[in-house]
Motif scaffolding. Structure first.
Motif, PDB file in Angstrom:
ATOM      1  N   ARG A   9       5.564  13.869  -0.118  1.00 20.87           N
ATOM      2  CA  ARG A   9       6.882  13.934  -0.732  1.00 20.87           C
ATOM      3  C   ARG A   9       7.285  12.552  -1.231  1.00 20.87           C
ATOM      4  NH1 ARG A   9      11.409  17.278   1.996  1.00 20.87           N
ATOM      5  NH2 ARG A   9      10.440  18.796   0.605  1.00 20.87           N
ATOM      6  N   TYR A  10       7.835  12.528  -2.430  1.00 30.02           N
ATOM      7  CA  TYR A  10       8.369  11.310  -3.020  1.00 30.02           C
ATOM      8  C   TYR A  10       9.816  11.586  -3.417  1.00 30.02           C
ATOM      9  CZ  TYR A  10       3.502   9.900  -3.454  1.00 30.02           C
ATOM     10  OH  TYR A  10       2.196   9.575  -3.178  1.00 30.02           O
ATOM     11  N   CYS A  11      10.684  10.613  -3.223  1.00 31.50           N
ATOM     12  CA  CYS A  11      12.080  10.723  -3.643  1.00 31.50           C
ATOM     13  C   CYS A  11      12.364   9.602  -4.632  1.00 31.50           C
ATOM     14  CB  CYS A  11      13.015  10.642  -2.449  1.00 31.50           C
ATOM     15  SG  CYS A  11      12.802  12.035  -1.321  1.00 31.50           S
ATOM     16  N   MET A  51       9.356  20.301  -7.509  1.00 30.49           N
ATOM     17  CA  MET A  51      10.287  19.233  -7.843  1.00 30.49           C
ATOM     18  C   MET A  51      11.686  19.813  -7.884  1.00 30.49           C
ATOM     19  SD  MET A  51      10.528  16.905 -11.282  1.00 30.49           S
ATOM     20  CE  MET A  51       9.023  16.000 -10.981  1.00 30.49           C
ATOM     21  N   GLU A  52      12.620  19.053  -7.337  1.00 25.75           N
ATOM     22  CA  GLU A  52      14.036  19.399  -7.416  1.00 25.75           C
ATOM     23  C   GLU A  52      14.787  18.152  -7.839  1.00 25.75           C
ATOM     24  OE1 GLU A  52      15.540  21.087  -3.781  1.00 25.75           O
ATOM     25  OE2 GLU A  52      13.751  22.307  -3.497  1.00 25.75           O
ATOM     26  N   ILE A  53      15.844  18.345  -8.638  1.00 25.91           N
ATOM     27  CA  ILE A  53      16.702  17.232  -9.038  1.00 25.91           C
ATOM     28  C   ILE A  53      18.130  17.599  -8.663  1.00 25.91           C
ATOM     29  CG2 ILE A  53      17.568  15.818 -10.943  1.00 25.91           C
ATOM     30  CD1 ILE A  53      14.940  16.372 -12.422  1.00 25.91           C
ATOM     31  N   TYR A  54      18.803  16.662  -8.003  1.00 29.70           N
ATOM     32  CA  TYR A  54      20.192  16.835  -7.592  1.00 29.70           C
ATOM     33  C   TYR A  54      21.049  15.812  -8.319  1.00 29.70           C
ATOM     34  CZ  TYR A  54      18.299  19.700  -3.851  1.00 29.70           C
ATOM     35  OH  TYR A  54      17.655  20.683  -3.145  1.00 29.70           O
ATOM     36  N   LEU A  55      22.322  16.127  -8.487  1.00 29.98           N
ATOM     37  CA  LEU A  55      23.246  15.273  -9.222  1.00 29.98           C
ATOM     38  C   LEU A  55      24.521  15.061  -8.431  1.00 29.98           C
ATOM     39  CD1 LEU A  55      24.234  13.991 -11.990  1.00 29.98           C
ATOM     40  CD2 LEU A  55      25.059  16.292 -12.545  1.00 29.98           C
ATOM     41  N   THR A  56      24.980  13.815  -8.385  1.00 27.12           N
ATOM     42  CA  THR A  56      26.318  13.493  -7.921  1.00 27.12           C
ATOM     43  C   THR A  56      26.886  12.461  -8.889  1.00 27.12           C
ATOM     44  OG1 THR A  56      27.715  12.728  -6.096  1.00 27.12           O
ATOM     45  CG2 THR A  56      25.524  11.751  -6.243  1.00 27.12           C
ATOM     46  N   GLN A  59      24.629  10.027 -10.900  1.00 28.35           N
ATOM     47  CA  GLN A  59      23.423   9.615 -10.174  1.00 28.35           C
ATOM     48  C   GLN A  59      22.536  10.830  -9.908  1.00 28.35           C
ATOM     49  OE1 GLN A  59      22.636   6.357  -9.143  1.00 28.35           O
ATOM     50  NE2 GLN A  59      20.657   7.263  -8.715  1.00 28.35           N
ATOM     51  N   LEU A  60      21.261  10.727 -10.323  1.00 29.10           N
ATOM     52  CA  LEU A  60      20.289  11.784 -10.072  1.00 29.10           C
ATOM     53  C   LEU A  60      19.426  11.417  -8.877  1.00 29.10           C
ATOM     54  CD1 LEU A  60      19.034  12.420 -13.712  1.00 29.10           C
ATOM     55  CD2 LEU A  60      20.628  13.829 -12.402  1.00 29.10           C
ATOM     56  N   PHE A  61      19.039  12.421  -8.117  1.00 36.21           N
ATOM     57  CA  PHE A  61      18.138  12.270  -6.983  1.00 36.21           C
ATOM     58  C   PHE A  61      17.054  13.327  -7.123  1.00 36.21           C
ATOM     59  CE2 PHE A  61      17.092  13.703  -2.604  1.00 36.21           C
ATOM     60  CZ  PHE A  61      16.435  12.561  -2.179  1.00 36.21           C
ATOM     61  N   MET A  62      15.799  12.893  -7.148  1.00 36.59           N
ATOM     62  CA  MET A  62      14.663  13.799  -7.318  1.00 36.59           C
ATOM     63  C   MET A  62      13.852  13.868  -6.030  1.00 36.59           C
ATOM     64  SD  MET A  62      11.233  13.248  -9.647  1.00 36.59           S
ATOM     65  CE  MET A  62      12.038  13.266 -11.228  1.00 36.59           C
ATOM     66  N   ILE A  63      13.466  15.079  -5.666  1.00 34.73           N
ATOM     67  CA  ILE A  63      12.513  15.308  -4.582  1.00 34.73           C
ATOM     68  C   ILE A  63      11.263  15.870  -5.241  1.00 34.73           C
ATOM     69  CG2 ILE A  63      11.992  16.546  -2.455  1.00 34.73           C
ATOM     70  CD1 ILE A  63      15.062  16.792  -2.057  1.00 34.73           C
ATOM     71  N   MET A  64      10.159  15.176  -5.065  1.00 33.90           N
ATOM     72  CA  MET A  64       8.904  15.552  -5.715  1.00 33.90           C
ATOM     73  C   MET A  64       7.845  15.760  -4.635  1.00 33.90           C
ATOM     74  SD  MET A  64       6.993  13.409  -8.737  1.00 33.90           S
ATOM     75  CE  MET A  64       6.250  12.129  -7.751  1.00 33.90           C
ATOM     76  N   ASP A  65       7.370  16.979  -4.495  1.00 34.58           N
ATOM     77  CA  ASP A  65       6.314  17.298  -3.541  1.00 34.58           C
ATOM     78  C   ASP A  65       4.997  17.405  -4.289  1.00 34.58           C
ATOM     79  OD1 ASP A  65       8.150  17.365  -1.448  1.00 34.58           O
ATOM     80  OD2 ASP A  65       8.549  19.491  -1.720  1.00 34.58           O
ATOM     81  N   THR A  66       3.959  16.816  -3.696  1.00 28.32           N
ATOM     82  CA  THR A  66       2.665  16.711  -4.373  1.00 28.32           C
ATOM     83  C   THR A  66       1.530  17.136  -3.452  1.00 28.32           C
ATOM     84  OG1 THR A  66       2.186  14.448  -3.656  1.00 28.32           O
ATOM     85  CG2 THR A  66       3.568  14.698  -5.623  1.00 28.32           C
ATOM     86  N   VAL A  67       0.357  17.263  -4.040  1.00 23.90           N
ATOM     87  CA  VAL A  67      -0.845  17.527  -3.250  1.00 23.90           C
ATOM     88  C   VAL A  67      -1.074  16.347  -2.302  1.00 23.90           C
ATOM     89  CG1 VAL A  67      -1.915  19.026  -4.971  1.00 23.90           C
ATOM     90  CG2 VAL A  67      -2.322  16.554  -5.066  1.00 23.90           C
ATOM     91  N   THR A  68      -1.796  16.579  -1.218  1.00 23.63           N
ATOM     92  CA  THR A  68      -1.951  15.549  -0.185  1.00 23.63           C
ATOM     93  C   THR A  68      -2.730  14.324  -0.643  1.00 23.63           C
ATOM     94  OG1 THR A  68      -3.867  16.715   0.720  1.00 23.63           O
ATOM     95  CG2 THR A  68      -1.741  17.149   1.752  1.00 23.63           C
ATOM     96  N   ASP A  69      -3.645  14.473  -1.592  1.00 26.43           N
ATOM     97  CA  ASP A  69      -4.413  13.317  -2.061  1.00 26.43           C
ATOM     98  C   ASP A  69      -3.803  12.691  -3.320  1.00 26.43           C
ATOM     99  OD1 ASP A  69      -5.058  15.377  -3.789  1.00 26.43           O
ATOM    100  OD2 ASP A  69      -7.214  14.951  -3.799  1.00 26.43           O
ATOM    101  N   PHE A  70      -2.528  12.919  -3.549  1.00 31.13           N
ATOM    102  CA  PHE A  70      -1.814  12.422  -4.729  1.00 31.13           C
ATOM    103  C   PHE A  70      -1.776  10.901  -4.729  1.00 31.13           C
ATOM    104  CE2 PHE A  70       2.132  11.608  -7.179  1.00 31.13           C
ATOM    105  CZ  PHE A  70       1.957  12.454  -8.254  1.00 31.13           C
TER     106      PHE A  70
END
Length: 119
Positions: A9-11, A51-56, A59-70
């Motif tokens: 996971r990357y934010c 991937m999900e993007i949130y807004l406040t 300001q944007l906040f992204m949660i990016m889930d990837t394969v384990t060897d990313f």
């Protein structure tokens, strides 16, 4: 696509221009089914599985889930070469507080995790 049990996971964060009209337009560009199919496919091709993007405010906040060897740097370099990616970046740049010629990786800043509930 069902997310696997194991993933990385990357934010990331990004600031939009502080303009309510532009923010509303940015939300429409990212509504379900509105993103260009080549952009979604490019993300899947490089190993982004969700991937999900949130807004406040602006300001944007992204949660990016990837394969384990990313490999983040390698994948972002590859993603920049995918079909219509540079066109997409130019298209959404008008909403963002960034340079119009910046890549997605230059715009979206990786965040450092400083807390995790250890369950």
């Amino acid at each position: 696509m069902k997310k696997p049990d194991s993933y990385k996971r990357y934010c990331k964060s990004l600031c939009l221009k502080n303009d309510d009209k532009l923010i509303d337009e940015y939300k429409k560009v990212h509504a379900a089914g509105a993103a260009w199919p080549e952009i979604t496919q490019g993300m899947l091709d490089v190993g982004i599985i969700d991937m999900e993007i949130y807004l406040t405010k602006n300001q944007l906040f992204m949660i990016m889930d990837t394969v384990t060897d990313f490999d983040h740097d390698k994948a972002m370099t590859e993603l920049a070469t995918k079909p219509r990616q540079s066109e997409w970046e130019a298209h959404v740049a008008r909403f963002q507080n960034t340079s119009a010629d910046a890549s997605a990786d230059e715009k979206w800043q990786l965040m450092e995790r400083i807390y995790k509930l250890g369950l």
